[in-house]
Design a protein around this motif. Structure first.
Motif, PDB file in Angstrom:
ATOM      1  N   GLN A 127      45.390  22.113  46.810  1.00  0.00           N
ATOM      2  CA  GLN A 127      45.120  23.496  47.204  1.00  0.00           C
ATOM      3  C   GLN A 127      44.575  23.472  48.625  1.00  0.00           C
ATOM      4  O   GLN A 127      43.949  22.490  49.048  1.00  0.00           O
ATOM      5  CB  GLN A 127      44.114  24.103  46.231  1.00  0.00           C
ATOM      6  CG  GLN A 127      43.950  25.597  46.370  1.00  0.00           C
ATOM      7  CD  GLN A 127      42.940  26.140  45.372  1.00  0.00           C
ATOM      8  OE1 GLN A 127      41.959  25.479  45.076  1.00  0.00           O
ATOM      9  NE2 GLN A 127      43.191  27.325  44.871  1.00  0.00           N
ATOM     10  N   ASN A 148      48.076  31.384  49.054  1.00  0.00           N
ATOM     11  CA  ASN A 148      46.834  32.047  48.626  1.00  0.00           C
ATOM     12  C   ASN A 148      46.017  31.196  47.653  1.00  0.00           C
ATOM     13  O   ASN A 148      44.898  31.538  47.306  1.00  0.00           O
ATOM     14  CB  ASN A 148      47.123  33.418  48.015  1.00  0.00           C
ATOM     15  CG  ASN A 148      47.889  33.342  46.702  1.00  0.00           C
ATOM     16  OD1 ASN A 148      47.996  32.302  46.070  1.00  0.00           O
ATOM     17  ND2 ASN A 148      48.429  34.476  46.294  1.00  0.00           N
ATOM     18  N   HIS A 152      46.401  30.754  44.467  1.00  0.00           N
ATOM     19  CA  HIS A 152      46.320  31.274  43.103  1.00  0.00           C
ATOM     20  C   HIS A 152      47.520  30.917  42.233  1.00  0.00           C
ATOM     21  O   HIS A 152      47.411  30.933  41.014  1.00  0.00           O
ATOM     22  CB  HIS A 152      46.161  32.795  43.106  1.00  0.00           C
ATOM     23  CG  HIS A 152      44.921  33.263  43.760  1.00  0.00           C
ATOM     24  ND1 HIS A 152      43.661  32.910  43.336  1.00  0.00           N
ATOM     25  CD2 HIS A 152      44.738  34.058  44.838  1.00  0.00           C
ATOM     26  CE1 HIS A 152      42.763  33.479  44.109  1.00  0.00           C
ATOM     27  NE2 HIS A 152      43.389  34.170  45.026  1.00  0.00           N
ATOM     28  N   GLN A 153      48.657  30.617  42.845  1.00  0.00           N
ATOM     29  CA  GLN A 153      49.847  30.297  42.072  1.00  0.00           C
ATOM     30  C   GLN A 153      50.292  28.865  42.364  1.00  0.00           C
ATOM     31  O   GLN A 153      50.032  28.320  43.437  1.00  0.00           O
ATOM     32  CB  GLN A 153      51.009  31.250  42.386  1.00  0.00           C
ATOM     33  CG  GLN A 153      50.811  32.648  41.883  1.00  0.00           C
ATOM     34  CD  GLN A 153      50.073  33.519  42.869  1.00  0.00           C
ATOM     35  OE1 GLN A 153      50.094  33.270  44.056  1.00  0.00           O
ATOM     36  NE2 GLN A 153      49.408  34.541  42.366  1.00  0.00           N
ATOM     37  N   ASP A 204      50.099  31.108  37.294  1.00  0.00           N
ATOM     38  CA  ASP A 204      49.019  31.823  37.981  1.00  0.00           C
ATOM     39  C   ASP A 204      47.679  31.296  37.479  1.00  0.00           C
ATOM     40  O   ASP A 204      47.368  31.399  36.293  1.00  0.00           O
ATOM     41  CB  ASP A 204      49.127  33.324  37.720  1.00  0.00           C
ATOM     42  CG  ASP A 204      48.271  34.138  38.670  1.00  0.00           C
ATOM     43  OD1 ASP A 204      47.181  33.672  39.051  1.00  0.00           O
ATOM     44  OD2 ASP A 204      48.695  35.243  39.037  1.00  0.00           O
ATOM     45  N   LEU A 205      46.894  30.728  38.378  1.00  0.00           N
ATOM     46  CA  LEU A 205      45.593  30.159  38.003  1.00  0.00           C
ATOM     47  C   LEU A 205      44.586  31.211  37.575  1.00  0.00           C
ATOM     48  O   LEU A 205      43.572  30.878  36.966  1.00  0.00           O
ATOM     49  CB  LEU A 205      45.020  29.350  39.171  1.00  0.00           C
ATOM     50  CG  LEU A 205      45.772  28.083  39.521  1.00  0.00           C
ATOM     51  CD1 LEU A 205      45.190  27.445  40.770  1.00  0.00           C
ATOM     52  CD2 LEU A 205      45.754  27.114  38.367  1.00  0.00           C
ATOM     53  N   ARG A 206      44.856  32.480  37.867  1.00  0.00           N
ATOM     54  CA  ARG A 206      43.925  33.541  37.468  1.00  0.00           C
ATOM     55  C   ARG A 206      44.074  33.917  36.004  1.00  0.00           C
ATOM     56  O   ARG A 206      43.211  34.602  35.452  1.00  0.00           O
ATOM     57  CB  ARG A 206      44.122  34.773  38.364  1.00  0.00           C
ATOM     58  CG  ARG A 206      43.769  34.469  39.827  1.00  0.00           C
ATOM     59  CD  ARG A 206      44.149  35.594  40.731  1.00  0.00           C
ATOM     60  NE  ARG A 206      45.607  35.703  40.763  1.00  0.00           N
ATOM     61  CZ  ARG A 206      46.286  36.520  41.542  1.00  0.00           C
ATOM     62  NH1 ARG A 206      45.643  37.322  42.358  1.00  0.00           N
ATOM     63  NH2 ARG A 206      47.606  36.557  41.514  1.00  0.00           N
TER      64      ARG A 206
END
Length: 101
Positions: free
Chosen positions: A17, A61, A63-64, A78-80
């Motif tokens: 990341q 970003n 998040h993905q 999606d990590l969210r």
């Protein structure tokens, strides 16, 4: 130096990341794993490909994650999403490829 165990077969790719806090690993066991590099623990298991995962990378970003597999598909995670839901299904599956990704 951090050595992780978790894959049952050889690891094919690792991506980081942008802030360096997470890494994703993938390999011949058809499973992706997201690692928290601060704790050394696997925080997500990405299941859904039926053949080896040959590549993975984070979206800008952070998040993905996109994974590409020998099963001729690309999956977007999606990590969210909650950890339980995320390990069950990808956010998107792109299966229109005719050869390896």
């Amino acid at each position: 130096l951090l050595e992780q165990e978790g894959h049952s077969r050889p690891v094919y790719a690792v991506a980081f990341q942008c802030d360096g806090s997470l890494a994703v690993s993938c390999g011949l066991d058809a499973i992706g794993r997201v690692w928290d590099l601060r704790t050394g623990k696997c925080i997500r298991t990405l299941r859904g490909h039926v053949k080896s995962i040959l590549g993975a990378d984070f979206a800008p970003n952070g998040h993905q994650i996109a994974t590409g597999s020998d099963d001729h598909s690309c999956k977007i995670w999606d990590l969210r999403m909650s950890p339980n839901r995320m390990s069950e299904m990808a956010l998107y599956t792109i299966a229109a490829h005719q050869s390896l990704l």
